[in-house]
Design an enzyme around this catalytic site. Structure first.
Site, short mmCIF file in Angstrom:
data_model
loop_
_atom_site.label_atom_id
_atom_site.label_comp_id
_atom_site.label_asym_id
_atom_site.label_seq_id
_atom_site.Cartn_x
_atom_site.Cartn_y
_atom_site.Cartn_z
N HIS A 269 44.88 32.61 35.65
CA HIS A 269 45.13 33.73 34.75
C HIS A 269 46.51 33.60 34.08
CE1 HIS A 269 44.85 38.08 33.58
NE2 HIS A 269 46.17 37.97 33.61
N GLU A 270 47.52 33.40 34.90
CA GLU A 270 48.88 33.32 34.34
C GLU A 270 49.03 32.05 33.49
OE1 GLU A 270 50.45 35.98 34.37
OE2 GLU A 270 49.49 37.00 36.06
N HIS A 273 47.87 32.85 30.09
CA HIS A 273 48.97 33.47 29.32
C HIS A 273 49.96 32.40 28.88
CE1 HIS A 273 48.16 37.74 29.80
NE2 HIS A 273 48.13 37.68 31.11
CO CO Z 1 47.43 39.19 32.42
#
Ligand code: CO
Length: 506
Positions: A269-270, A273
């Site tokens: 997830h990170e 980003h």
């Molecule tokens: Co997020």
């Protein structure tokens, strides 16, 4: 164009560049606060960050900024709002106008409260002591109500706060999209519950040594394209991603040796980003064309890599043998199909960050409604735990046994981030719509993932989304990339495609 316009434009750019340098220093302090700061260091850190926030605010609202922006907004350079100069002037004007409406004292007070509030929240959450945190939250909510009044709004005060995270979106528009989602999602989740299927989730709570989770997670982040020469992964209590410069992107995670999902999907997830941050235009870094367009679009990138890629069968066709080698005790005798079912199991739960792809959005609806109640309708902070629990009962059929597992679970409000949660669900919807389009244009993606090939998707996202910066609004970008306005349909299609076979639904 005139020489004066050209000179003014260069001056505006260099002032904005300086402001973004200052902003990046704020990010370094913020990263350090959440990763490294000793407990007793918080008050002094609050002083540092408050001072810096004040300086940044003064520079933003310097009368010279106003003069430059006003004259450039009327110049030829702004004629085409989608040109490089037009978009840059338009977006800086928007930032300036917002800043200009905020009194410096309010900006500083919110910064101070957010550092102290986060520290108080952290302790309150550890000790299940709501009363330790609620006085801070009451002040934060009060200040956010003031902020909304200072910014102004057309329909409701919450619009003014939402605009900071999802520029251009209105509460009513978001509410309409989420209502559509809820209408289809709630019966679907019920159908899954009624299927009576047993999910092999026990697999995921076996022993996964933290050090191996770290190396395995890094390997996956590297495979999808996160550049560790331009970024790093550290450990924190509350994972996040922070860009501090064109070649310095920090991602963080936390390890639970008895739960596989937390760190692994947290890292993907990170890293998602991070790919957005690393994919921005370096020559415009910190200026509107080298910045992310909105948090919803940011979240679409993280969600895509976490869920659409990382929770796909194809991804694990490639990675599962390595996972079995890395975790022989936990996974040695587990079939790929069982593991795949386990990581996609749908079950209502209390904790948002551990929620599955389907029920996750119900957690967001709870927060979206409570935030509106706090900001628009005067819900008092004292009544928040009760309101929280009753919404969990009605949306997820569960009542939190403690505030730690309820109203105290998230970091956001303690840092003054009200209006932020909504962008998580928007991110899920954007992700689904982008992913369908990518599959049409450069797919079949599943075949590529099964072969460990992730570059084409990464490059497609970089060209279509990251490199656009803030040239278009989020809503325009979705239409440009996918040909359609945002809706919940693509996400529902994605969930049905994945979950119907797992749960034997028609
Ligand atoms: Co997020």
């Amino acid at each position: 164009m005139s020489a004066t316009d050209q000179a003014n434009y260069q001056e505006l750019r260099s002032r904005a560049m300086e402001l973004s340098l200052l902003g990046s220093i704020e990010s370094v302090l913020g990263w350090d606060e959440r990763v490294m700061l000793p407990e007793l260091g918080a008050p002094y850190r609050a002083e540092q960050m408050t001072m810096l926030a004040g300086k940044i605010h003064q520079s933003w609202t310097d009368p010279r900024m106003g003069e430059l922006i006003e004259s450039l907004a009327e110049s030829e350079l702004a004629n085409d709002p989608e040109s490089d100069s037009g978009a840059t002037i338009r977006e800086l004007k928007k930032d300036y106008d917002r800043r200009k409406k905020l009194p410096e004292a309010l900006v500083k007070e919110l910064t101070r409260l957010s550092v102290l509030g986060q520290q108080a929240w952290q302790k309150a959450r550890e000790t299940n002591n709501w009363n330790q945190f609620s006085p801070f939250l009451a002040q934060i909510v009060e200040k956010k109500r003031e902020e909304a009044q200072a910014i102004g709004y057309e329909e409701c005060p919450y619009d003014a706060l939402l605009d900071e995270y999802e520029p251009g979106e209105k509460t009513s528009q978001v509410a309409a999209v989420l209502a559509g989602l809820k209408e289809d999602l709630v019966p679907f989740i019920q159908q899954i519950a009624d299927s009576g299927k047993q999910t092999p989730v026990e697999i995921l709570s076996r022993y996964y040594p933290a050090a191996v989770q770290e190396s395995f997670g890094k390997e996956a982040a590297n495979a999808i394209g996160f550049d560790f020469q331009r970024g790093r992964l550290d450990e924190t209590a509350h994972p996040f991603c922070s860009g501090m410069g064109p070649n310095d992107c920090r991602i963080t995670t936390r390890y639970n040796p008895n739960f596989f999902n937390e760190a692994f999907f947290g890292i993907l997830h990170e890293a998602g980003h991070g790919l957005y941050d690393q994919g921005l235009r370096a020559d415009e870094y910190g200026l509107p064309l080298g910045s992310a367009v909105s948090l919803g679009i940011h979240e679409s990138q993280s969600r895509m890599w976490e869920n659409f890629v990382g929770r796909s069968l194809a991804f694990w066709k490639h990675f599962y043998p390595a996972a079995q080698l890395a975790f022989p005790e936990a996974l040695g005798n587990v079939k790929l199909e069982s593991f795949y079912f386990a990581i996609n199991a749908v079950e209502p739960s209390l904790i948002r960050v551990e929620a599955d792809e389907a029920t996750y959005n119900l957690h967001i609806l709870v927060r979206f409604e409570l935030e509106q109640a706090l900001i628009n309708d005067g819900l008092s902070v004292a009544d928040l735990p009760q309101a929280w629990n009753s919404k969990y009962e009605s949306y997820l059929g569960l009542t939190p046994p403690s505030d730690t597992l309820g109203v105290l679970q998230d970091i956001h409000w303690s840092g003054g981030a009200i209006g932020y949660f909504t962008t998580y669900s928007l991110g899920n919807l954007y992700a689904a719509q982008f992913f369908e389009q990518a599959d049409r244009e450069i797919g079949p993606l599943q075949e590529q993932f099964a072969a460990g090939v992730f570059q084409p998707l990464k490059e497609w996202l970089q060209t279509k989304i990251h490199q656009q910066g803030r040239r278009y609004s989020a809503a325009q970008l979705v239409e440009k990339v996918t040909g359609k306005p945002l809706s919940h349909q693509a996400l529902m299609r994605h969930l049905h495609t994945k979950l119907d076979p797992l749960y034997d639904l028609n």
